[in-house]
Design a protein around this motif. Structure first.
Motif, PDB file in Angstrom:
ATOM      1  N   ASP A 162       0.814  -1.207   0.000  1.00 35.80           N
ATOM      2  CA  ASP A 162       0.000   0.000   0.000  1.00 35.80           C
ATOM      3  C   ASP A 162       0.852   1.262   0.000  1.00 35.80           C
ATOM      4  O   ASP A 162       0.326   2.374  -0.055  1.00 35.80           O
ATOM      5  N   VAL A 163       2.177   1.085   0.045  1.00 35.94           N
ATOM      6  CA  VAL A 163       3.095   2.229   0.003  1.00 35.94           C
ATOM      7  C   VAL A 163       3.860   2.264  -1.319  1.00 35.94           C
ATOM      8  O   VAL A 163       3.981   3.308  -1.945  1.00 35.94           O
ATOM      9  N   VAL A 164       4.385   1.122  -1.767  1.00 33.12           N
ATOM     10  CA  VAL A 164       5.165   1.091  -2.999  1.00 33.12           C
ATOM     11  C   VAL A 164       4.771  -0.096  -3.874  1.00 33.12           C
ATOM     12  O   VAL A 164       4.346  -1.142  -3.374  1.00 33.12           O
ATOM     13  N   SER A 165       4.918   0.091  -5.168  1.00 36.94           N
ATOM     14  CA  SER A 165       4.832  -0.980  -6.154  1.00 36.94           C
ATOM     15  C   SER A 165       6.099  -0.941  -6.995  1.00 36.94           C
ATOM     16  O   SER A 165       6.612   0.145  -7.299  1.00 36.94           O
ATOM     17  N   LEU A 166       6.591  -2.104  -7.364  1.00 36.46           N
ATOM     18  CA  LEU A 166       7.781  -2.206  -8.201  1.00 36.46           C
ATOM     19  C   LEU A 166       7.344  -2.553  -9.616  1.00 36.46           C
ATOM     20  O   LEU A 166       6.755  -3.612  -9.852  1.00 36.46           O
ATOM     21  N   LEU A 167       7.625  -1.644 -10.553  1.00 34.32           N
ATOM     22  CA  LEU A 167       7.175  -1.796 -11.928  1.00 34.32           C
ATOM     23  C   LEU A 167       8.392  -1.938 -12.844  1.00 34.32           C
ATOM     24  O   LEU A 167       9.153  -0.983 -13.009  1.00 34.32           O
ATOM     25  N   PRO A 168       8.612  -3.107 -13.438  1.00 33.80           N
ATOM     26  CA  PRO A 168       9.825  -3.338 -14.232  1.00 33.80           C
ATOM     27  C   PRO A 168       9.731  -2.794 -15.648  1.00 33.80           C
ATOM     28  O   PRO A 168       8.643  -2.633 -16.208  1.00 33.80           O
ATOM     29  N   LEU A 169      10.900  -2.526 -16.205  1.00 30.04           N
ATOM     30  CA  LEU A 169      11.023  -2.116 -17.603  1.00 30.04           C
ATOM     31  C   LEU A 169      12.005  -3.066 -18.293  1.00 30.04           C
ATOM     32  O   LEU A 169      13.174  -2.734 -18.501  1.00 30.04           O
ATOM     33  N   PRO A 170      11.563  -4.266 -18.654  1.00 31.69           N
ATOM     34  CA  PRO A 170      12.477  -5.212 -19.306  1.00 31.69           C
ATOM     35  C   PRO A 170      13.005  -4.655 -20.612  1.00 31.69           C
ATOM     36  O   PRO A 170      12.272  -4.060 -21.397  1.00 31.69           O
ATOM     37  N   GLY A 171      14.305  -4.829 -20.818  1.00 28.36           N
ATOM     38  CA  GLY A 171      14.936  -4.349 -22.041  1.00 28.36           C
ATOM     39  C   GLY A 171      15.508  -2.957 -21.946  1.00 28.36           C
ATOM     40  O   GLY A 171      16.181  -2.498 -22.866  1.00 28.36           O
ATOM     41  N   LEU A 172      15.255  -2.268 -20.817  1.00 28.17           N
ATOM     42  CA  LEU A 172      15.787  -0.920 -20.610  1.00 28.17           C
ATOM     43  C   LEU A 172      16.728  -0.973 -19.397  1.00 28.17           C
ATOM     44  O   LEU A 172      16.381  -0.561 -18.298  1.00 28.17           O
ATOM     45  N   ASN A 173      17.915  -1.525 -19.614  1.00 28.36           N
ATOM     46  CA  ASN A 173      18.863  -1.782 -18.522  1.00 28.36           C
ATOM     47  C   ASN A 173      18.228  -2.633 -17.423  1.00 28.36           C
ATOM     48  O   ASN A 173      18.667  -2.616 -16.272  1.00 28.36           O
ATOM     49  N   ASP A 174      17.184  -3.379 -17.785  1.00 25.20           N
ATOM     50  CA  ASP A 174      16.425  -4.192 -16.825  1.00 25.20           C
ATOM     51  C   ASP A 174      16.063  -3.370 -15.590  1.00 25.20           C
ATOM     52  O   ASP A 174      16.214  -3.809 -14.445  1.00 25.20           O
ATOM     53  N   GLU A 175      15.549  -2.183 -15.828  1.00 33.42           N
ATOM     54  CA  GLU A 175      15.247  -1.263 -14.730  1.00 33.42           C
ATOM     55  C   GLU A 175      13.966  -1.650 -13.992  1.00 33.42           C
ATOM     56  O   GLU A 175      13.000  -2.122 -14.594  1.00 33.42           O
ATOM     57  N   VAL A 176      13.990  -1.435 -12.680  1.00 33.51           N
ATOM     58  CA  VAL A 176      12.804  -1.596 -11.843  1.00 33.51           C
ATOM     59  C   VAL A 176      12.445  -0.212 -11.297  1.00 33.51           C
ATOM     60  O   VAL A 176      13.211   0.371 -10.527  1.00 33.51           O
ATOM     61  N   PRO A 226      22.333   7.023 -27.567  1.00 27.97           N
ATOM     62  CA  PRO A 226      22.892   5.663 -27.477  1.00 27.97           C
ATOM     63  C   PRO A 226      21.869   4.585 -27.143  1.00 27.97           C
ATOM     64  O   PRO A 226      22.091   3.403 -27.437  1.00 27.97           O
ATOM     65  N   PHE A 227      20.741   4.956 -26.544  1.00 26.03           N
ATOM     66  CA  PHE A 227      19.729   3.947 -26.238  1.00 26.03           C
ATOM     67  C   PHE A 227      19.122   3.348 -27.501  1.00 26.03           C
ATOM     68  O   PHE A 227      18.508   2.276 -27.449  1.00 26.03           O
ATOM     69  N   LYS A 228      19.296   4.011 -28.649  1.00 24.35           N
ATOM     70  CA  LYS A 228      18.818   3.433 -29.901  1.00 24.35           C
ATOM     71  C   LYS A 228      19.525   2.118 -30.197  1.00 24.35           C
ATOM     72  O   LYS A 228      18.972   1.232 -30.855  1.00 24.35           O
ATOM     73  N   TRP A 229      20.752   1.995 -29.718  1.00 24.17           N
ATOM     74  CA  TRP A 229      21.518   0.768 -29.930  1.00 24.17           C
ATOM     75  C   TRP A 229      21.462  -0.150 -28.709  1.00 24.17           C
ATOM     76  O   TRP A 229      21.647  -1.352 -28.837  1.00 24.17           O
ATOM     77  N   LEU A 230      21.188   0.406 -27.558  1.00 27.06           N
ATOM     78  CA  LEU A 230      21.115  -0.410 -26.350  1.00 27.06           C
ATOM     79  C   LEU A 230      19.796  -1.172 -26.251  1.00 27.06           C
ATOM     80  O   LEU A 230      19.748  -2.270 -25.693  1.00 27.06           O
ATOM     81  N   ILE A 231      18.717  -0.590 -26.777  1.00 26.36           N
ATOM     82  CA  ILE A 231      17.404  -1.237 -26.716  1.00 26.36           C
ATOM     83  C   ILE A 231      17.270  -2.178 -27.906  1.00 26.36           C
ATOM     84  O   ILE A 231      17.221  -1.757 -29.063  1.00 26.36           O
ATOM     85  N   LYS A 232      17.205  -3.472 -27.635  1.00 25.35           N
ATOM     86  CA  LYS A 232      17.138  -4.471 -28.705  1.00 25.35           C
ATOM     87  C   LYS A 232      15.707  -4.775 -29.133  1.00 25.35           C
ATOM     88  O   LYS A 232      15.466  -5.143 -30.277  1.00 25.35           O
ATOM     89  N   ASP A 233      14.756  -4.650 -28.217  1.00 28.35           N
ATOM     90  CA  ASP A 233      13.352  -4.945 -28.529  1.00 28.35           C
ATOM     91  C   ASP A 233      12.510  -3.758 -28.075  1.00 28.35           C
ATOM     92  O   ASP A 233      11.978  -3.726 -26.956  1.00 28.35           O
ATOM     93  N   ALA A 234      12.375  -2.774 -28.943  1.00 30.14           N
ATOM     94  CA  ALA A 234      11.666  -1.550 -28.588  1.00 30.14           C
ATOM     95  C   ALA A 234      10.182  -1.812 -28.329  1.00 30.14           C
ATOM     96  O   ALA A 234       9.567  -1.142 -27.499  1.00 30.14           O
ATOM     97  N   ALA A 235       9.611  -2.788 -29.012  1.00 27.70           N
ATOM     98  CA  ALA A 235       8.189  -3.079 -28.807  1.00 27.70           C
ATOM     99  C   ALA A 235       7.943  -3.564 -27.384  1.00 27.70           C
ATOM    100  O   ALA A 235       6.957  -3.177 -26.739  1.00 27.70           O
ATOM    101  N   ALA A 236       8.839  -4.404 -26.863  1.00 28.42           N
ATOM    102  CA  ALA A 236       8.697  -4.894 -25.489  1.00 28.42           C
ATOM    103  C   ALA A 236       8.882  -3.761 -24.488  1.00 28.42           C
ATOM    104  O   ALA A 236       8.144  -3.664 -23.499  1.00 28.42           O
ATOM    105  N   VAL A 237       9.858  -2.887 -24.744  1.00 22.92           N
ATOM    106  CA  VAL A 237      10.073  -1.743 -23.854  1.00 22.92           C
ATOM    107  C   VAL A 237       8.866  -0.819 -23.904  1.00 22.92           C
ATOM    108  O   VAL A 237       8.410  -0.302 -22.869  1.00 22.92           O
TER     109      VAL A 237
END
Length: 328
Positions: A162-176, A226-237
């Motif tokens: 009820d305080v925090v949720s962790l929302l991942p961004l797969p394919g973007l440095n695997d950020e949470v 540079p993220f144009k080359w770092l992101i391999k699957d833009a649709a998933a991101v």
């Protein structure tokens, strides 16, 4: 003026800034080679309803060395640190004015340098990190490896939903990313940069400013080239970003650049999401072009094979040429 402490490559401003109910940040500059990069760590107070005294300072106002508008907040034992700096004695004491660290989050495969140091300062605290970070940092004892897959991360025992949720961004440095519900704030690391003229964060000088100019680093709440080359699957991101944008939040606090305390969701949509949408289109076009080339090569190969097969069949069916009979 808040005190600064130089710790090798890091210069920390020992000042808490209140960003909302139970949400605070600390600023620093990190030197990388000849560049000074503004960075930010975030502290979340893990109580359901912070009392009035703990949020007496206006949003984004400085809260120096544990002084909260003349009122010290009620002691709250559980804190979450996001992208923490080095655990120096002075910074540890500053954090202790809010409570005791229970969780430390290394939010992606880049923001992890000092995450392990906080165990020594707060025994029993748990380190959360993307599961993929274990391969990069086998020396880092990760207590909870977070799967970076579509959809919210599974519930972490002891981390109040009820305080925090962790929302991942797969394919973007695997950020949470972290959604702080009491303040309706999304906390990100590298999912958006916001170096704007006249903003809260002091703009970096040369040569970092040259790099930002060349790579689109001054775009509002967006990614750099540079993220144009770092992101391999833009649709998933893109799909992951859409899920984050569908969550209920408004303010945006990032590790690099000026926070957007109102209209942050719209800024992220116009910045990072639009950047990824353009990359989606480019990758789709490249895939279509590649498929057409493969089809052309395949069709050409089939044609050659067909001609060869026809010639071979004709030769076999006609038989060897008969010799004319010899004259007597």
């Amino acid at each position: 003026m808040a005190a600064e402490q130089h710790n090798g490559s890091l210069t920390v401003v020992h000042e808490l800034k209140c960003r909302g109910p139970g949400l605070y940040t600390v600023e620093a500059r990190m030197r990388f080679m000849t560049c000074a990069i503004p960075v930010r760590m975030t502290i979340v107070v893990l109580n359901k309803k912070p009392g009035p005294s703990s949020v007496s300072s206006p949003v984004s106002s400085p809260v120096k060395r544990g002084i909260f508008g003349g009122h010290k907040p009620a002691r709250v034992e559980d804190l979450l640190l996001i992208s923490p700096f080095a655990a120096t004695d002075e910074l540890v004491e500053l954090v202790k004015t809010l409570g005791s660290v229970k969780f430390v989050l290394a939010p992606n495969t880049m923001h992890h340098l000092w995450a392990g140091e906080w165990r020594g300062a707060f025994p029993g605290s748990k380190l959360l990190a993307p599961a993929s970070l274990a391969a990069k940092r086998p020396d880092l004892a990760i207590d909870v490896a977070l799967p970076v897959t579509p959809g919210p991360c599974p519930a972490v025992p002891g981390l109040p939903a009820d305080v925090v949720s962790l929302l991942p961004l797969p394919g973007l440095n695997d950020e949470v990313t972290v959604l702080h519900k009491p303040s309706r704030t999304l906390v990100v690391a590298d999912a958006a940069f916001n170096f704007e003229q006249g903003g809260e964060t002091q703009l970096p000088g040369a040569p970092m400013s040259w790099y930002l100019s060349l790579t689109g680093g001054y775009a509002k709440c967006s990614l750099t080239t540079p993220f144009k080359w770092l992101i391999k699957d833009a649709a998933a991101v893109g799909a992951a970003l859409d899920a984050v944008l569908a969550a209920p939040w408004d303010a945006l606090v990032m590790a690099h650049g000026s926070p957007v305390m109102a209209g942050g969701k719209a800024a992220l949509a116009a910045g990072t999401r639009a950047f990824v949408a353009q990359l989606e289109a480019a990758q789709a076009a490249a895939k279509t072009e590649h498929s057409s080339h493969v089809y052309a090569y395949a069709a050409g190969g089939l044609a050659v094979s067909a001609v060869a097969a026809f010639a071979a069949a004709r030769f076999l069916l006609s038989g060897p040429a008969r010799s004319a009979p010899a004259s007597s």
